[in-house]
Design a protein around this motif. Structure first.
Motif, PDB file in Angstrom:
ATOM      1  N   LEU B   8     -12.686   2.884   5.383  1.00  0.00           N
ATOM      2  CA  LEU B   8     -11.661   2.295   4.550  1.00  0.00           C
ATOM      3  C   LEU B   8     -10.908   3.300   5.028  1.00  0.00           C
ATOM      4  O   LEU B   8      -9.338   2.943   5.007  1.00  0.00           O
ATOM      5  CB  LEU B   8     -11.937   2.715   2.954  1.00  0.00           C
ATOM      6  CG  LEU B   8     -12.765   2.344   2.216  1.00  0.00           C
ATOM      7  CD1 LEU B   8     -13.147   2.664   0.943  1.00  0.00           C
ATOM      8  CD2 LEU B   8     -12.439   0.444   1.475  1.00  0.00           C
ATOM      9  N   ARG B  11      -9.131   1.790   8.456  1.00  0.00           N
ATOM     10  CA  ARG B  11      -7.935   0.562   7.697  1.00  0.00           C
ATOM     11  C   ARG B  11      -6.458   1.222   7.312  1.00  0.00           C
ATOM     12  O   ARG B  11      -5.415   0.135   8.315  1.00  0.00           O
ATOM     13  CB  ARG B  11      -8.197  -0.014   6.676  1.00  0.00           C
ATOM     14  CG  ARG B  11      -7.394  -1.324   6.020  1.00  0.00           C
ATOM     15  CD  ARG B  11      -7.785  -1.442   4.460  1.00  0.00           C
ATOM     16  NE  ARG B  11      -7.200  -2.750   3.721  1.00  0.00           N
ATOM     17  CZ  ARG B  11      -7.087  -2.276   2.641  1.00  0.00           C
ATOM     18  NH1 ARG B  11      -7.757  -1.719   1.745  1.00  0.00           N
ATOM     19  NH2 ARG B  11      -5.990  -3.175   1.776  1.00  0.00           N
ATOM     20  N   ILE B  15      -3.347   0.562  10.766  1.00  0.00           N
ATOM     21  CA  ILE B  15      -1.876  -0.008   9.438  1.00  0.00           C
ATOM     22  C   ILE B  15      -0.583   1.294   9.970  1.00  0.00           C
ATOM     23  O   ILE B  15      -0.103   0.276  10.327  1.00  0.00           O
ATOM     24  CB  ILE B  15      -2.267  -0.243   8.351  1.00  0.00           C
ATOM     25  CG1 ILE B  15      -2.959  -1.059   8.390  1.00  0.00           C
ATOM     26  CG2 ILE B  15      -0.621  -0.526   7.518  1.00  0.00           C
ATOM     27  CD1 ILE B  15      -3.549  -1.729   6.705  1.00  0.00           C
ATOM     28  N   PHE B  76      -1.196  -2.605  -4.122  1.00  0.00           N
ATOM     29  CA  PHE B  76      -1.127  -3.159  -3.869  1.00  0.00           C
ATOM     30  C   PHE B  76      -2.280  -4.219  -3.962  1.00  0.00           C
ATOM     31  O   PHE B  76      -2.230  -5.905  -3.570  1.00  0.00           O
ATOM     32  CB  PHE B  76      -0.546  -3.553  -2.458  1.00  0.00           C
ATOM     33  CG  PHE B  76       0.957  -3.620  -2.205  1.00  0.00           C
ATOM     34  CD1 PHE B  76       2.305  -4.504  -3.205  1.00  0.00           C
ATOM     35  CD2 PHE B  76       2.308  -1.992  -1.866  1.00  0.00           C
ATOM     36  CE1 PHE B  76       3.105  -3.948  -3.336  1.00  0.00           C
ATOM     37  CE2 PHE B  76       3.225  -2.086  -2.134  1.00  0.00           C
ATOM     38  CZ  PHE B  76       4.312  -2.858  -2.837  1.00  0.00           C
ATOM     39  N   ASP B  77      -3.048  -3.865  -3.083  1.00  0.00           N
ATOM     40  CA  ASP B  77      -5.214  -3.809  -3.394  1.00  0.00           C
ATOM     41  C   ASP B  77      -5.232  -4.807  -4.833  1.00  0.00           C
ATOM     42  O   ASP B  77      -6.053  -5.520  -4.850  1.00  0.00           O
ATOM     43  CB  ASP B  77      -6.065  -2.924  -2.928  1.00  0.00           C
ATOM     44  CG  ASP B  77      -5.729  -2.410  -1.395  1.00  0.00           C
ATOM     45  OD1 ASP B  77      -5.379  -3.872  -0.683  1.00  0.00           O
ATOM     46  OD2 ASP B  77      -7.042  -1.996  -0.754  1.00  0.00           O
ATOM     47  N   THR B  80      -3.004  -8.291  -4.768  1.00  0.00           N
ATOM     48  CA  THR B  80      -3.521  -8.689  -4.462  1.00  0.00           C
ATOM     49  C   THR B  80      -4.551  -9.071  -4.686  1.00  0.00           C
ATOM     50  O   THR B  80      -4.963 -10.231  -4.136  1.00  0.00           O
ATOM     51  CB  THR B  80      -3.888  -8.778  -3.008  1.00  0.00           C
ATOM     52  OG1 THR B  80      -3.947  -7.197  -1.989  1.00  0.00           O
ATOM     53  CG2 THR B  80      -1.726  -8.315  -2.320  1.00  0.00           C
ATOM     54  N   GLY B  81      -5.922  -8.648  -4.837  1.00  0.00           N
ATOM     55  CA  GLY B  81      -6.646  -9.139  -5.549  1.00  0.00           C
ATOM     56  C   GLY B  81      -8.098  -8.278  -4.379  1.00  0.00           C
ATOM     57  O   GLY B  81      -9.275  -9.044  -4.630  1.00  0.00           O
ATOM     58  N   TYR B  82      -7.292  -7.509  -3.290  1.00  0.00           N
ATOM     59  CA  TYR B  82      -8.520  -7.354  -2.352  1.00  0.00           C
ATOM     60  C   TYR B  82      -9.596  -6.016  -3.178  1.00  0.00           C
ATOM     61  O   TYR B  82      -9.915  -5.789  -3.184  1.00  0.00           O
ATOM     62  CB  TYR B  82      -7.686  -6.541  -1.834  1.00  0.00           C
ATOM     63  CG  TYR B  82      -8.442  -6.220  -0.250  1.00  0.00           C
ATOM     64  CD1 TYR B  82      -9.423  -6.986   0.368  1.00  0.00           C
ATOM     65  CD2 TYR B  82      -8.790  -5.082   0.623  1.00  0.00           C
ATOM     66  CE1 TYR B  82      -9.947  -7.175   1.429  1.00  0.00           C
ATOM     67  CE2 TYR B  82      -9.679  -4.443   1.231  1.00  0.00           C
ATOM     68  CZ  TYR B  82     -10.527  -6.100   2.002  1.00  0.00           C
ATOM     69  OH  TYR B  82     -11.289  -5.207   2.790  1.00  0.00           O
ATOM     70  N   ASP B  84     -10.907  -6.381  -5.472  1.00  0.00           N
ATOM     71  CA  ASP B  84     -11.973  -7.089  -6.436  1.00  0.00           C
ATOM     72  C   ASP B  84     -12.602  -7.338  -5.063  1.00  0.00           C
ATOM     73  O   ASP B  84     -14.011  -7.137  -5.723  1.00  0.00           O
ATOM     74  CB  ASP B  84     -11.564  -8.322  -7.307  1.00  0.00           C
ATOM     75  CG  ASP B  84     -10.707  -8.182  -8.815  1.00  0.00           C
ATOM     76  OD1 ASP B  84     -11.561  -7.030  -8.959  1.00  0.00           O
ATOM     77  OD2 ASP B  84     -10.333  -9.148  -8.983  1.00  0.00           O
ATOM     78  N   LYS B  85     -12.408  -7.828  -3.723  1.00  0.00           N
ATOM     79  CA  LYS B  85     -13.679  -7.678  -2.995  1.00  0.00           C
ATOM     80  C   LYS B  85     -14.674  -6.689  -2.181  1.00  0.00           C
ATOM     81  O   LYS B  85     -14.757  -6.313  -2.639  1.00  0.00           O
ATOM     82  CB  LYS B  85     -12.591  -8.612  -2.252  1.00  0.00           C
ATOM     83  CG  LYS B  85     -13.325  -8.591  -1.181  1.00  0.00           C
ATOM     84  CD  LYS B  85     -14.070  -9.707  -0.278  1.00  0.00           C
ATOM     85  CE  LYS B  85     -15.469  -9.258   0.822  1.00  0.00           C
ATOM     86  NZ  LYS B  85     -16.115 -10.978   0.572  1.00  0.00           N
ATOM     87  N   LEU B  87     -14.746  -3.870  -5.169  1.00  0.00           N
ATOM     88  CA  LEU B  87     -15.496  -3.920  -5.940  1.00  0.00           C
ATOM     89  C   LEU B  87     -17.018  -4.473  -5.982  1.00  0.00           C
ATOM     90  O   LEU B  87     -18.032  -4.526  -6.759  1.00  0.00           O
ATOM     91  CB  LEU B  87     -14.687  -4.167  -7.159  1.00  0.00           C
ATOM     92  CG  LEU B  87     -14.117  -2.867  -7.508  1.00  0.00           C
ATOM     93  CD1 LEU B  87     -12.873  -2.940  -8.715  1.00  0.00           C
ATOM     94  CD2 LEU B  87     -14.444  -1.381  -7.137  1.00  0.00           C
ATOM     95  N   SER B  88     -17.001  -6.215  -5.394  1.00  0.00           N
ATOM     96  CA  SER B  88     -17.949  -6.401  -5.120  1.00  0.00           C
ATOM     97  C   SER B  88     -18.986  -6.199  -4.009  1.00  0.00           C
ATOM     98  O   SER B  88     -19.662  -7.007  -4.189  1.00  0.00           O
ATOM     99  CB  SER B  88     -16.937  -8.055  -5.028  1.00  0.00           C
ATOM    100  OG  SER B  88     -17.137  -7.818  -3.310  1.00  0.00           O
ATOM    101  N   MET B  89     -18.218  -4.374  -3.474  1.00  0.00           N
ATOM    102  CA  MET B  89     -19.295  -4.796  -2.073  1.00  0.00           C
ATOM    103  C   MET B  89     -20.380  -4.097  -2.926  1.00  0.00           C
ATOM    104  O   MET B  89     -19.746  -2.301  -3.984  1.00  0.00           O
ATOM    105  CB  MET B  89     -18.476  -4.161  -0.806  1.00  0.00           C
ATOM    106  CG  MET B  89     -17.957  -5.303  -0.330  1.00  0.00           C
ATOM    107  SD  MET B  89     -16.774  -4.502   0.623  1.00  0.00           S
ATOM    108  CE  MET B  89     -16.181  -5.855   1.480  1.00  0.00           C
TER     109      MET B  89
END
Lengths: 241, 251
Positions: B8, B11, B15, B76-77, B80-82, B84-85, B87-89
Motif C-alpha cells: 500500500l 502505491r 504517485i 478519494f478511495d 471512487t469505490g477503490y 471497497d475493492k 476491503l474485498s481483499m
C-alpha cells in the motif's frame, strides 16, 4: 458448490433490497444475475463479497460462511467492481497496479512479478503493461480490472457489469477473456446479449426476489420466445420504473 | 501484514514521485514561511532570535498541513469505490490505516530535515545538536500521528470531500494561531492561554522549541508525554471512525 445461498436477505430500513434469495453456482460454471436497475444485483454481490452484512439468511462461498469466515471468503474470490474510477491509481502503470494488488492478495513475494505478468498477458495487456493507467482506454481499464481479479487464482470471480460503457469491439474482447478463464463466475449484467453468450445458467431477479432461473435456452423455450430480451421483459414487466 | 503495508505504501510513493511539481511546491513552502514570514517579522518583535523561535512553529505548521492532506487518498478511495475493492481483499483493515501513517511519517521526516537545512544559512542551529534533531523527528512523528488520525476520522465521517475540505480549511489556520507557534504562551492575553494549553500543537512546539533554543530539560519529556497522550486519543478516534465506515473490526 462454489456458491450456495440460503434465503439470503438484506433490508435498508423499511426497504427490502434482497428478499430470501436462493441460488447456487457449481465449479467452473458461469451464472448470470439479471434484473432491472435496483432489483438487488449489486446488493447481492456486495453481500457475497463480504462488503455488506446480510440481514437474514446466509451464504457459503467456496465452503466458507460469509458471516463466520469473511477472510476465507475474501481469499477465494476475485471481485471486479462496476465502474471503479481509476483516479486513485491513474499515475501507476498497469504492471505496478497488478504487482501491488498481488502483494495485497499475499502472492509470495518472489512470485509477485511473475504472477502480475501472467495475468496481464492473459488479458492481452503485455504490450501496454508499462503505460500509465491514465493512458488506457475504457476497454483496457476493464481488462486490467479483470486481470487483477485473477491474481490469487480465485475459485470464484465476481463480475459486476464488466462491459458497461464499452464499445462493441472491447466488449467482445472482454467476453473472449472471460470465456477462457475456466473459473466459476458470477456475472451481474444488464446486457441480455452478454448473458446469452457467456452464461451457463441465469437467475433473473426483480424487487429482490428470484422470478426465473434456468439455462438461456430453457428460459426462452418455456415462454416460446426467441430472445432473452423477451424473457426478461416477460418476467420483470415492460414499464419503466 | 508487513507485505500489505509495504504494498500500500508503494502505491503512495510511486504517485508522490510522479507528481513532481506537487512535490517541489510542498518541499519549498516552509522555506517561504521561514524566510519571509519569520524573517520579515523578526525586526518587529521583542524576541531576540525570532527565526529560531518561529522555526518549530513553521515545522509544526508544515506537519499539520501535510498530515491533513494525508487523509485525501482515503477520502478519494472511498468516493471512487477503490476502498471497497481493497476491503474485498483478504487484508487486515489496519494495514490501510497503518500504510498512511508509515508513508506520512516518512514524508514529514524528510520535510523536517529539509526545513532544518534551510534554517542553517539563516543562522539557526539546534542547541541540542544531532540528538536534538532526532528528538525533533520523534516530536513530529507524534504530531503526524495525531493530525493524520484526526483527518482520517474526518474523512470517514464526512459525507463528501466538500465537507472535508470545508472543515479542514476552517480549522487548520486557527489551530495554528491558537497555539504558541508564533507567540509565546506567556505573552498571550490571559483568556487565550487556556485555549493554547488545550491545543496539542502547543506541546509539540514547546518540545521542539526547547530542543532548538535551550537544550534537554524536564520540559521536553513533559511536553512529549502530553503530545503522546493526545496522539493516542486521536488515534483511537481515527480507528473507531474507520471501523464504523468499513463495518468491520480493525485488527
Amino acid at each position: 458448490m462454489i456458491v450456495e445461498t440460503e434465503a439470503l436477505g438484506r433490508t435498508f430500513g423499511e426497504r427490502t433490497a434482497v428478499d430470501a434469495l436462493t441460488f447456487h453456482i457449481a465449479p467452473g460454471e458461469i451464472v448470470g444475475l439479471l434484473g432491472p436497475n435496483g432489483a438487488g444485483k449489486t446488493t447481492t454481490i456486495r453481500m457475497l463479497a463480504t462488503l455488506l452484512p446480510a440481514s437474514s439468511g446466509t451464504a457459503r462461498v467456496c465452503g466458507h460462511d460469509i458471516r463466520d469466515d469473511p477472510d476465507a471468503v475474501r481469499r477465494s474470490i476475485g471481485y471486479v467492481m462496476q465502474q471503479v474510477s481509476p483516479m486513485g491509481y491513474y499515475l501507476l502503470t498497469g504492471r505496478e497496479k497488478a504487482e501491488i494488488e498481488a502483494s495485497l492478495y499475499h502472492v509470495p513475494r518472489r512470485r509477485v512479478k511473475e504472477r502480475a505478468a501472467e495475468v496481464l498477458d492473459l488479458v492481452g495487456l503485455t504490450e501496454h503493461a508499462d503505460q500509465l493507467v491514465q493512458e488506457y482506454s475504457g476497454g483496457m481499464q476493464k481488462r486490467l480490472e479483470l486481470a487483477c481479479g485473477l491474481l490469487h487464482r480465485p475459485e470464484l470471480l465476481i463480475l459486476d457489469e464488466p462491459t458497461l460503457g464499452l464499445d462493441v469491439q472491447s466488449r467482445h474482447h472482454v467476453w473472449e477473456h472471460i470465456r477462457t478463464l475456466g473459473v466459476a463466475v458470477l456475472l451481474a449484467t444488464n446486457y441480455m446479449d452478454e448473458a446469452d453468450r457467456l452464461c451457463d445458467r441465469l437467475t433473473i431477479i426483480d424487487h429482490g426476489r428470484t422470478v426465473a432461473t434456468g439455462t438461456p435456452a430453457e428460459l426462452k423455450e418455456a415462454l416460446g420466445v426467441l430472445t432473452l430480451d423477451d424473457v426478461f421483459l416477460a418476467h420483470t414487466g415492460r414499464e419503466v420504473s | 501484514m508487513t507485505q500489505e503495508v509495504l504494498a500500500l505504501t508503494r502505491r503512495w510513493v510511486i504517485i508522490l514521485f510522479r507528481e513532481r511539481l506537487n512535490l517541489l511546491f510542498s518541499v519549498l513552502q516552509p522555506a517561504v514561511w521561514l524566510v519571509f514570514f519569520a524573517g520579515g517579522l523578526s525586526g518587529a518583535v521583542v524576541i531576540d532570535d525570532y527565526i529560531a523561535f518561529a522555526l518549530p512553529g513553521v515545522i509544526a505548521f508544515t506537519v499539520v498541513g501535510n498530515s491533513v492532506t494525508a487523509a485525501m487518498p482515503l477520502l478519494f478511495d472511498k468516493e471512487t469505490g477503490y476502498l471497497d475493492k481493497l476491503l474485498s481483499m483478504p487484508i487486515r483493515r489496519g494495514s490501510i490505516l497503518l500504510s498512511r501513517f508509515v508513508f506520512q511519517v516518512g514524508m514529514n521526516s524528510a520535510q523536517v530535515i529539509v526545513i532544518l537545512l534551510i534554517a542553517l544559512p539563516l543562522g539557526v542551529r539546534p542547541a541540542t545538536g544531532v540528538p536534538g534533531v532526532i528528538g525533533i523527528l520523534v516530536t513530529t512523528a507524534l504530531l503526524t500521528l495525531a493530525i493524520t488520525s484526526a483527518a482520517l476520522a474526518l474523512a470517514c465521517a464526512a459525507p463528501s470531500h466538500g465537507t472535508f475540505f470545508a472543515i479542514t480549511g476552517f480549522a487548520t489556520l486557527p489551530l495554528l494561531f491558537m497555539s504558541n507557534a508564533f507567540v509565546p504562551v506567556d505573552s498571550m492575553p490571559a483568556w487565550m492561554e487556556p485555549i493554547a494549553r488545550a491545543n496539542p500543537l502547543t506541546y509539540a512546539i514547546e518540545a521542539m522549541r526547547l530542543l532548538v533554543m535551550e537544550g534537554w530539560g524536564g520540559g521536553v519529556p513533559v511536553a512529549l508525554g502530553v503530545l503522546g497522550v493526545a496522539s493516542g486519543a486521536l488515534l483511537g478516534v481515527g480507528v473507531w471512525q474507520f471501523a464504523r465506515q468499513t463495518g468491520q473490526r480493525v485488527a
